[in-house]
Design a protein around this motif. Structure first.
Motif, PDB file in Angstrom:
ATOM      1  N   LEU A 116       0.825  -1.206   0.000  1.00 56.53           N
ATOM      2  CA  LEU A 116       0.000   0.000   0.000  1.00 56.53           C
ATOM      3  C   LEU A 116       0.860   1.257   0.000  1.00 56.53           C
ATOM      4  O   LEU A 116       0.606   2.207  -0.757  1.00 56.53           O
ATOM      5  N   VAL A 117       1.893   1.259   0.846  1.00 60.28           N
ATOM      6  CA  VAL A 117       2.770   2.429   0.943  1.00 60.28           C
ATOM      7  C   VAL A 117       3.526   2.656  -0.365  1.00 60.28           C
ATOM      8  O   VAL A 117       3.584   3.782  -0.881  1.00 60.28           O
ATOM      9  N   LEU A 118       4.098   1.594  -0.919  1.00 66.67           N
ATOM     10  CA  LEU A 118       4.856   1.724  -2.162  1.00 66.67           C
ATOM     11  C   LEU A 118       3.965   2.155  -3.324  1.00 66.67           C
ATOM     12  O   LEU A 118       4.370   2.963  -4.165  1.00 66.67           O
ATOM     13  N   ASN A 119       2.752   1.620  -3.375  1.00 60.76           N
ATOM     14  CA  ASN A 119       1.814   2.016  -4.427  1.00 60.76           C
ATOM     15  C   ASN A 119       1.458   3.493  -4.330  1.00 60.76           C
ATOM     16  O   ASN A 119       1.345   4.188  -5.353  1.00 60.76           O
ATOM     17  N   GLU A 120       1.273   3.967  -3.104  1.00 60.11           N
ATOM     18  CA  GLU A 120       0.925   5.372  -2.916  1.00 60.11           C
ATOM     19  C   GLU A 120       2.092   6.284  -3.297  1.00 60.11           C
ATOM     20  O   GLU A 120       1.906   7.336  -3.912  1.00 60.11           O
ATOM     21  N   ILE A 121       3.312   5.872  -2.932  1.00 57.19           N
ATOM     22  CA  ILE A 121       4.498   6.650  -3.304  1.00 57.19           C
ATOM     23  C   ILE A 121       4.650   6.677  -4.826  1.00 57.19           C
ATOM     24  O   ILE A 121       4.939   7.723  -5.425  1.00 57.19           O
ATOM     25  N   THR A 128       6.280   4.923 -13.102  1.00 57.08           N
ATOM     26  CA  THR A 128       5.647   3.918 -13.963  1.00 57.08           C
ATOM     27  C   THR A 128       6.714   2.936 -14.446  1.00 57.08           C
ATOM     28  O   THR A 128       7.919   3.190 -14.311  1.00 57.08           O
ATOM     29  N   ILE A 129       6.275   1.834 -15.006  1.00 59.00           N
ATOM     30  CA  ILE A 129       7.217   0.824 -15.485  1.00 59.00           C
ATOM     31  C   ILE A 129       7.042   0.588 -16.983  1.00 59.00           C
ATOM     32  O   ILE A 129       5.978   0.849 -17.542  1.00 59.00           O
ATOM     33  N   ASP A 130       8.105   0.091 -17.601  1.00 65.03           N
ATOM     34  CA  ASP A 130       8.044  -0.298 -19.005  1.00 65.03           C
ATOM     35  C   ASP A 130       8.708  -1.665 -19.157  1.00 65.03           C
ATOM     36  O   ASP A 130       9.068  -2.300 -18.158  1.00 65.03           O
ATOM     37  N   ASP A 131       8.863  -2.106 -20.385  1.00 67.29           N
ATOM     38  CA  ASP A 131       9.426  -3.438 -20.628  1.00 67.29           C
ATOM     39  C   ASP A 131      10.843  -3.590 -20.074  1.00 67.29           C
ATOM     40  O   ASP A 131      11.222  -4.670 -19.619  1.00 67.29           O
ATOM     41  N   SER A 132      11.618  -2.509 -20.096  1.00 67.43           N
ATOM     42  CA  SER A 132      12.995  -2.592 -19.591  1.00 67.43           C
ATOM     43  C   SER A 132      13.017  -2.868 -18.086  1.00 67.43           C
ATOM     44  O   SER A 132      13.891  -3.588 -17.588  1.00 67.43           O
ATOM     45  N   ASP A 133      12.033  -2.316 -17.360  1.00 66.01           N
ATOM     46  CA  ASP A 133      11.942  -2.573 -15.920  1.00 66.01           C
ATOM     47  C   ASP A 133      11.586  -4.036 -15.645  1.00 66.01           C
ATOM     48  O   ASP A 133      12.104  -4.648 -14.705  1.00 66.01           O
ATOM     49  N   LYS A 134      10.728  -4.587 -16.489  1.00 60.51           N
ATOM     50  CA  LYS A 134      10.328  -5.988 -16.319  1.00 60.51           C
ATOM     51  C   LYS A 134      11.478  -6.925 -16.668  1.00 60.51           C
ATOM     52  O   LYS A 134      11.688  -7.951 -16.003  1.00 60.51           O
ATOM     53  N   VAL A 160       4.282  -9.876 -12.216  1.00 63.39           N
ATOM     54  CA  VAL A 160       5.484  -9.223 -12.739  1.00 63.39           C
ATOM     55  C   VAL A 160       5.319  -7.706 -12.701  1.00 63.39           C
ATOM     56  O   VAL A 160       6.209  -6.981 -12.245  1.00 63.39           O
ATOM     57  N   ASP A 161       4.168  -7.214 -13.180  1.00 63.73           N
ATOM     58  CA  ASP A 161       3.915  -5.770 -13.204  1.00 63.73           C
ATOM     59  C   ASP A 161       3.950  -5.180 -11.789  1.00 63.73           C
ATOM     60  O   ASP A 161       4.584  -4.147 -11.553  1.00 63.73           O
ATOM     61  N   ASP A 162       3.277  -5.851 -10.856  1.00 61.63           N
ATOM     62  CA  ASP A 162       3.219  -5.356  -9.473  1.00 61.63           C
ATOM     63  C   ASP A 162       4.610  -5.344  -8.842  1.00 61.63           C
ATOM     64  O   ASP A 162       5.004  -4.361  -8.200  1.00 61.63           O
ATOM     65  N   THR A 163       5.340  -6.430  -9.030  1.00 59.69           N
ATOM     66  CA  THR A 163       6.669  -6.544  -8.412  1.00 59.69           C
ATOM     67  C   THR A 163       7.646  -5.550  -9.026  1.00 59.69           C
ATOM     68  O   THR A 163       8.452  -4.940  -8.319  1.00 59.69           O
ATOM     69  N   ALA A 164       7.581  -5.373 -10.344  1.00 65.89           N
ATOM     70  CA  ALA A 164       8.468  -4.418 -11.015  1.00 65.89           C
ATOM     71  C   ALA A 164       8.210  -2.993 -10.525  1.00 65.89           C
ATOM     72  O   ALA A 164       9.146  -2.212 -10.308  1.00 65.89           O
ATOM     73  N   LEU A 165       6.932  -2.649 -10.336  1.00 63.06           N
ATOM     74  CA  LEU A 165       6.589  -1.320  -9.838  1.00 63.06           C
ATOM     75  C   LEU A 165       7.077  -1.138  -8.400  1.00 63.06           C
ATOM     76  O   LEU A 165       7.618  -0.087  -8.039  1.00 63.06           O
ATOM     77  N   MET A 166       6.907  -2.180  -7.569  1.00 60.87           N
ATOM     78  CA  MET A 166       7.366  -2.110  -6.185  1.00 60.87           C
ATOM     79  C   MET A 166       8.883  -1.931  -6.137  1.00 60.87           C
ATOM     80  O   MET A 166       9.405  -1.127  -5.360  1.00 60.87           O
ATOM     81  N   GLN A 167       9.588  -2.685  -6.981  1.00 58.67           N
ATOM     82  CA  GLN A 167      11.047  -2.616  -6.992  1.00 58.67           C
ATOM     83  C   GLN A 167      11.533  -1.245  -7.461  1.00 58.67           C
ATOM     84  O   GLN A 167      12.462  -0.673  -6.888  1.00 58.67           O
ATOM     85  N   LYS A 168      10.904  -0.715  -8.489  1.00 62.38           N
ATOM     86  CA  LYS A 168      11.308   0.595  -9.002  1.00 62.38           C
ATOM     87  C   LYS A 168      11.043   1.687  -7.967  1.00 62.38           C
ATOM     88  O   LYS A 168      11.833   2.630  -7.824  1.00 62.38           O
ATOM     89  N   THR A 169       9.948   1.561  -7.255  1.00 63.90           N
ATOM     90  CA  THR A 169       9.618   2.539  -6.209  1.00 63.90           C
ATOM     91  C   THR A 169      10.590   2.423  -5.046  1.00 63.90           C
ATOM     92  O   THR A 169      11.032   3.436  -4.486  1.00 63.90           O
ATOM     93  N   LEU A 170      10.944   1.191  -4.685  1.00 67.16           N
ATOM     94  CA  LEU A 170      11.919   0.985  -3.619  1.00 67.16           C
ATOM     95  C   LEU A 170      13.282   1.559  -4.029  1.00 67.16           C
ATOM     96  O   LEU A 170      13.961   2.188  -3.225  1.00 67.16           O
ATOM     97  N   ASP A 171      13.655   1.365  -5.290  1.00 69.31           N
ATOM     98  CA  ASP A 171      14.911   1.938  -5.795  1.00 69.31           C
ATOM     99  C   ASP A 171      14.879   3.465  -5.685  1.00 69.31           C
ATOM    100  O   ASP A 171      15.897   4.098  -5.371  1.00 69.31           O
ATOM    101  N   PHE A 172      13.704   4.046  -5.935  1.00 74.28           N
ATOM    102  CA  PHE A 172      13.527   5.495  -5.808  1.00 74.28           C
ATOM    103  C   PHE A 172      13.747   5.929  -4.360  1.00 74.28           C
ATOM    104  O   PHE A 172      14.425   6.931  -4.095  1.00 74.28           O
TER     105      PHE A 172
END
Length: 200
Positions: A116-121, A128-134, A160-172
């Motif tokens: 929930l927190v990562l999605n809100e951030i 957002t994510i693209d194919d390179s993030d996946k 895959v989409d959810d995890t990639a978004l979470m990972q990119k947000t965590l990297d942020f």
């Protein structure tokens, strides 16, 4: 019984590690591998600490449905992992099934909070994510490609989409976090731990 330890010679190294070939190269590659493993461990702990700090400083109310979903995901992961070794979940935990499931429930609650927190951030920061993030996610988990990862029966496109978004947000979050441990202290810890492991 008598323990027999082979002498570390170039000939021995060539037989067990042809890519190294010599004792000197073998020691160097071993040291590099140990440092890489330690750095990965430190990075993972750093990411966990940052995420926990963000979650702890957030007001989060998880719905029962989100916790149930995370619980089902966790239980399925444990079941699949054990079955890959030919072990039945019920047979392994036995009479501790209730306490085991309570632990998973608690893990699921934490997972739901993090999600929930990562999605809100991600929403507030327009992440957002693209194919390179996946593709990067697939490589991170040891797959040759995204296509190969999706061939796993336990992984679908949404996961895959959810995890990639979470990972990119965590990297942020990691990129923008103020970390108090100095680089010098980190490198000193790395070298000390690697030396200890190499000595063992």
């Amino acid at each position: 019984k008598e323990r027999s330890v082979p002498e570390l010679t170039d000939e021995f190294v060539a037989s067990v590690s042809p890519d190294d070939g010599t004792v000197e190269k073998y020691r160097e590659s071993t040291r590099e591998n140990l440092l890489e493993q330690k750095q990965l461990s430190i990075d993972n702990q750093r990411d966990t600490d940052i995420l926990n700090a963000v979650v702890d400083n957030s007001e989060v109310v998880c719905s029962t449905a989100s916790i149930d979903e995370a619980y089902d995901t966790q239980l399925k992961a444990y079941t699949n992992m054990l079955s890959s070794y030919g072990v039945d979940l019920a047979g392994m935990i036995g009479s501790d099934e209730d306490s085991f499931k309570q632990e998973i429930r608690q893990e699921a609650k934490e997972m739901a909070k993090q999600s929930l927190v990562l999605n809100e951030i991600a929403k507030q920061e327009n992440i957002t994510i693209d194919d390179s993030d996946k593709e990067a996610l697939a490589k991170r988990y040891g797959y040759e490609s995204l296509e190969t990862m999706l061939q796993n029966d336990n992984i679908d496109q949404k996961m895959v989409d959810d995890t990639a978004l979470m990972q990119k947000t965590l990297d942020f979050l990691v990129k923008n976090a103020k970390i108090t441990v100095s680089t010098e202290e980190n490198n000193a810890a790395l070298n000390t731990e690697a030396a200890e492991d190499e000595a063992e």
